[in-house]
Design a protein around this motif. Structure first.
Motif, mmCIF file in Angstrom:
data_model
loop_
_atom_site.group_PDB
_atom_site.id
_atom_site.type_symbol
_atom_site.label_atom_id
_atom_site.label_comp_id
_atom_site.label_asym_id
_atom_site.label_seq_id
_atom_site.Cartn_x
_atom_site.Cartn_y
_atom_site.Cartn_z
ATOM 1 N N ALA A 105 23.794 -26.469 49.137
ATOM 2 C CA ALA A 105 23.074 -27.934 49.073
ATOM 3 C C ALA A 105 21.703 -27.676 49.750
ATOM 4 O O ALA A 105 20.613 -28.474 49.540
ATOM 5 C CB ALA A 105 23.812 -28.960 49.402
ATOM 6 N N ASN A 106 21.800 -27.393 51.062
ATOM 7 C CA ASN A 106 20.561 -27.327 51.840
ATOM 8 C C ASN A 106 19.458 -26.578 51.383
ATOM 9 O O ASN A 106 18.391 -27.032 51.766
ATOM 10 C CB ASN A 106 21.003 -26.679 53.231
ATOM 11 N N GLY A 107 19.757 -25.584 50.419
ATOM 12 C CA GLY A 107 18.514 -24.781 49.738
ATOM 13 C C GLY A 107 18.057 -25.269 48.393
ATOM 14 O O GLY A 107 17.170 -24.896 47.887
ATOM 15 N N THR A 108 18.288 -26.545 48.114
ATOM 16 C CA THR A 108 17.771 -27.308 46.891
ATOM 17 C C THR A 108 17.012 -28.415 47.483
ATOM 18 O O THR A 108 17.142 -28.968 48.586
ATOM 19 C CB THR A 108 18.927 -27.897 46.081
ATOM 20 N N THR A 109 16.088 -28.898 46.535
ATOM 21 C CA THR A 109 15.418 -30.130 46.747
ATOM 22 C C THR A 109 16.015 -31.305 45.872
ATOM 23 O O THR A 109 15.416 -32.591 46.054
ATOM 24 C CB THR A 109 14.001 -29.925 46.198
ATOM 25 N N GLU A 110 16.865 -31.177 45.395
ATOM 26 C CA GLU A 110 17.871 -32.347 44.706
ATOM 27 C C GLU A 110 18.834 -32.950 45.586
ATOM 28 O O GLU A 110 19.110 -32.678 46.857
ATOM 29 C CB GLU A 110 18.671 -31.571 43.600
ATOM 30 N N SER A 111 19.142 -34.073 45.126
ATOM 31 C CA SER A 111 20.222 -34.938 45.761
ATOM 32 C C SER A 111 21.679 -34.488 45.385
ATOM 33 O O SER A 111 21.764 -34.607 44.441
ATOM 34 C CB SER A 111 19.882 -36.471 45.529
ATOM 35 N N ASP A 112 22.266 -33.496 46.131
ATOM 36 C CA ASP A 112 23.394 -32.900 45.610
ATOM 37 C C ASP A 112 24.735 -33.593 46.110
ATOM 38 O O ASP A 112 24.685 -34.347 46.897
ATOM 39 C CB ASP A 112 23.354 -31.582 46.644
ATOM 40 N N ILE A 113 25.780 -33.173 45.382
ATOM 41 C CA ILE A 113 27.263 -33.842 45.607
ATOM 42 C C ILE A 113 28.037 -32.774 45.844
ATOM 43 O O ILE A 113 28.120 -31.767 44.910
ATOM 44 C CB ILE A 113 27.638 -34.690 44.484
ATOM 45 N N ILE A 114 28.576 -32.580 46.977
ATOM 46 C CA ILE A 114 30.045 -31.793 46.967
ATOM 47 C C ILE A 114 31.147 -32.490 46.735
ATOM 48 O O ILE A 114 31.589 -33.688 47.533
ATOM 49 C CB ILE A 114 29.847 -31.074 48.539
ATOM 50 N N SER A 115 32.009 -31.954 45.823
ATOM 51 C CA SER A 115 33.360 -32.706 45.724
ATOM 52 C C SER A 115 34.295 -32.014 46.058
ATOM 53 O O SER A 115 34.535 -31.057 45.744
ATOM 54 C CB SER A 115 33.201 -32.674 43.885
ATOM 55 N N LEU A 116 35.309 -32.559 47.056
ATOM 56 C CA LEU A 116 36.249 -31.899 47.504
ATOM 57 C C LEU A 116 37.615 -32.219 46.567
ATOM 58 O O LEU A 116 37.618 -33.043 45.787
ATOM 59 C CB LEU A 116 36.636 -32.523 48.981
ATOM 60 N N ALA A 117 38.475 -31.304 46.857
ATOM 61 C CA ALA A 117 39.860 -31.337 45.988
ATOM 62 C C ALA A 117 40.547 -32.462 46.665
ATOM 63 O O ALA A 117 40.535 -32.643 47.681
ATOM 64 C CB ALA A 117 40.571 -30.190 46.261
ATOM 65 N N THR A 129 25.707 -35.704 49.278
ATOM 66 C CA THR A 129 26.921 -36.670 49.328
ATOM 67 C C THR A 129 28.091 -35.550 49.283
ATOM 68 O O THR A 129 28.307 -34.860 48.466
ATOM 69 C CB THR A 129 27.159 -37.485 48.142
ATOM 70 N N ILE A 130 28.923 -36.046 50.525
ATOM 71 C CA ILE A 130 30.368 -35.168 50.076
ATOM 72 C C ILE A 130 31.356 -36.469 49.896
ATOM 73 O O ILE A 130 31.647 -37.338 50.439
ATOM 74 C CB ILE A 130 30.704 -34.985 51.728
ATOM 75 N N ASP A 131 31.925 -36.032 48.630
ATOM 76 C CA ASP A 131 32.998 -37.104 47.899
ATOM 77 C C ASP A 131 34.009 -36.354 48.199
ATOM 78 O O ASP A 131 34.581 -35.353 47.469
ATOM 79 C CB ASP A 131 32.581 -37.165 46.512
ATOM 80 N N GLY A 132 34.877 -36.835 49.126
ATOM 81 C CA GLY A 132 36.252 -36.271 49.546
ATOM 82 C C GLY A 132 37.391 -36.169 48.681
ATOM 83 O O GLY A 132 38.167 -35.740 48.863
ATOM 84 N N ASN A 133 37.360 -37.254 48.059
ATOM 85 C CA ASN A 133 38.672 -37.803 47.042
ATOM 86 C C ASN A 133 39.891 -37.530 47.814
ATOM 87 O O ASN A 133 40.927 -37.269 47.610
ATOM 88 C CB ASN A 133 38.786 -36.589 45.950
ATOM 89 N N GLY A 134 39.633 -38.262 49.179
ATOM 90 C CA GLY A 134 40.902 -38.229 49.981
ATOM 91 C C GLY A 134 41.117 -37.087 50.815
ATOM 92 O O GLY A 134 42.146 -36.835 51.580
ATOM 93 N N ALA A 135 40.496 -36.113 50.749
ATOM 94 C CA ALA A 135 40.411 -34.679 51.633
ATOM 95 C C ALA A 135 40.080 -34.903 52.883
ATOM 96 O O ALA A 135 39.405 -35.983 53.474
ATOM 97 C CB ALA A 135 39.505 -33.620 50.869
ATOM 98 N N THR A 136 40.680 -34.201 53.596
ATOM 99 C CA THR A 136 40.545 -34.137 55.158
ATOM 100 C C THR A 136 39.946 -32.926 55.685
ATOM 101 O O THR A 136 40.182 -31.672 55.095
ATOM 102 C CB THR A 136 41.878 -34.088 55.850
ATOM 103 N N VAL A 137 38.785 -32.968 56.684
ATOM 104 C CA VAL A 137 38.090 -31.632 57.086
ATOM 105 C C VAL A 137 38.361 -31.702 58.653
ATOM 106 O O VAL A 137 38.023 -32.722 59.157
ATOM 107 C CB VAL A 137 36.568 -31.555 56.998
ATOM 108 N N THR A 138 39.139 -30.892 59.176
ATOM 109 C CA THR A 138 39.821 -30.734 60.522
ATOM 110 C C THR A 138 39.484 -29.336 60.989
ATOM 111 O O THR A 138 39.291 -28.466 60.360
ATOM 112 C CB THR A 138 41.221 -31.252 60.550
ATOM 113 N N ARG A 139 39.522 -29.406 62.330
ATOM 114 C CA ARG A 139 39.319 -28.200 63.249
ATOM 115 C C ARG A 139 40.745 -27.714 63.540
ATOM 116 O O ARG A 139 41.561 -28.739 64.067
ATOM 117 C CB ARG A 139 38.447 -28.513 64.244
#
Length: 339
Positions: free
Chosen positions: A71-83, A110-120
């Motif tokens: 996503a960082n490499g594009t000029t578009e408005s990107d969406i990352i969709s998580l499971a 946009t990060i669309d998490g669909n209720g997902a969790t990103v954790t360390r």
């Protein structure tokens, strides 16, 4: 106006059906193609479309890191969709900076998490989860961010534009006199219908929930159960910063000063509630050393050594309902509505 025939749009449904059984890499490419095609047929003319990048649960931290890099490499408005409902556990840092768990966001995403969790992972080295660079624009939607460890912005550090929507920022810890265990903001921050809960600014840290160093707006959100060993268990609003809080609840936060909010800049609070916060010294609900405007705000059941409701060393205007704070409702300069 030129309109594409219906059969062309129907082919998109067929393409979507293929995604169900396609390998992850193929599915991601097909998703991007579908987005471009849908945009073209809907408008009747080609234009730059949003890129949709799906990250399956089994792709894990590497898949999420790669999606952000793409996503960082594009000029578009990107969406990352998580499971939906997936937990993406970071076992190592993936950013250029060792303090960043994921690559810093430099584009519009946009990060669309669909209720997902990103954790360390508990066994990983210390790093924050997300970092938005000065050029970055992130909308975080329906995503949980947890267990980050960093001196500044353990959950999220924002230097660009960050919108947090229907998300939860949980259980992050800043240390080394750190700032903003949940969120550190040095850009433009909006938090809507979200929760910042159980974050801890340790070792002389400030802003257990949020440390605002620029412009922040909270709407219909909850800041709760956060702790700072120094100032502002809930939110610290620094010198020259502007914080607007609308229809939100600040409760059960704890600090040495400013259990709920510690304001050094400009605070506007409308139809909010500050309750059940505590400070060991000043301002159980709010410690104000800047300019505060309170409209239709309730401040109750807070506790401190002085200024259980509000400790005011600056200017407070407007009208608030201030009751049942311990040992007093207000301390210091006059506060309208205080009794």
């Amino acid at each position: 106006m030129f309109t594409r025939p219906v059969p062309a749009l129907a082919s998109l449904a067929a393409l979507g059906a293929c995604l169900i059984s396609a390998p992850p890499a193929v599915a991601a490419s097909a998703s991007r193609l579908a987005a471009v095609a849908q945009n073209h047929f809907a408008t009747g003319s080609p234009r730059v479309a949003q890129t949709i990048i799906a990250v399956p649960c089994n792709a894990g931290e590497n898949g999420l890191s790669a999606a952000i890099a793409t996503a960082n490499g594009t000029t578009e408005s990107d969406i990352i969709s998580l499971a939906r409902g997936c937990t993406y556990t970071l076992t190592t840092n993936h950013g250029v900076d060792d303090a960043d768990g994921l690559p810093a966001i430099t584009g519009t995403l946009t990060i669309d998490g669909n209720g997902a969790t990103v954790t360390r992972s508990d066994s990983a080295n210390a790093f924050r989860i997300l970092h938005i660079s000065p050029s970055g624009k992130l909308t975080l939607r329906n995503t949980n961010i947890s267990n980050g460890r960093a001196d500044v912005g353990a959950g999220i550090a924002n230097e660009g534009t960050l919108g947090v929507q229907t998300s939860k920022i949980l259980d992050n810890t800043s240390g080394g006199s750190g700032q903003g265990a949940g969120i550190y903001n040095n850009g433009n921050l909006t938090v809507t219908a979200s929760t910042v809960d159980n974050n801890f600014a340790n070792s002389g840290g400030q802003g257990g929930g949020i440390y605002n160093n620029a412009t922040a707006t909270l709407t219909a959100s909850t800041i709760s159960n956060n702790t700072a060993s120094a100032g502002a268990g809930g939110i610290l609003n620094s010198n020259a910063a502007t914080l607007t809080v609308r229809a939100s609840v600040i409760y059960n936060n704890e600090a040495a000063n400013g259990g709920g909010i510690f304001n050094l800049g400009t605070l506007v609070m409308e139809a909010g509630t500050v309750r059940n916060n505590s400070a060991r010294i000043l301002g159980g609900g709010i410690s104000n050393s800047g300019t505060a405007v309170l409209r239709g705000t309730t401040i109750r059941n807070n506790i401190a050594r002085n200024g259980g409701g509000i400790s005011n060393e600056g200017s407070v205007t407007g009208q608030a309902f201030i009751r049942n704070n311990d040992p007093d409702n207000c301390f210091g300069n006059p506060v309208p509505g205080c009794s």
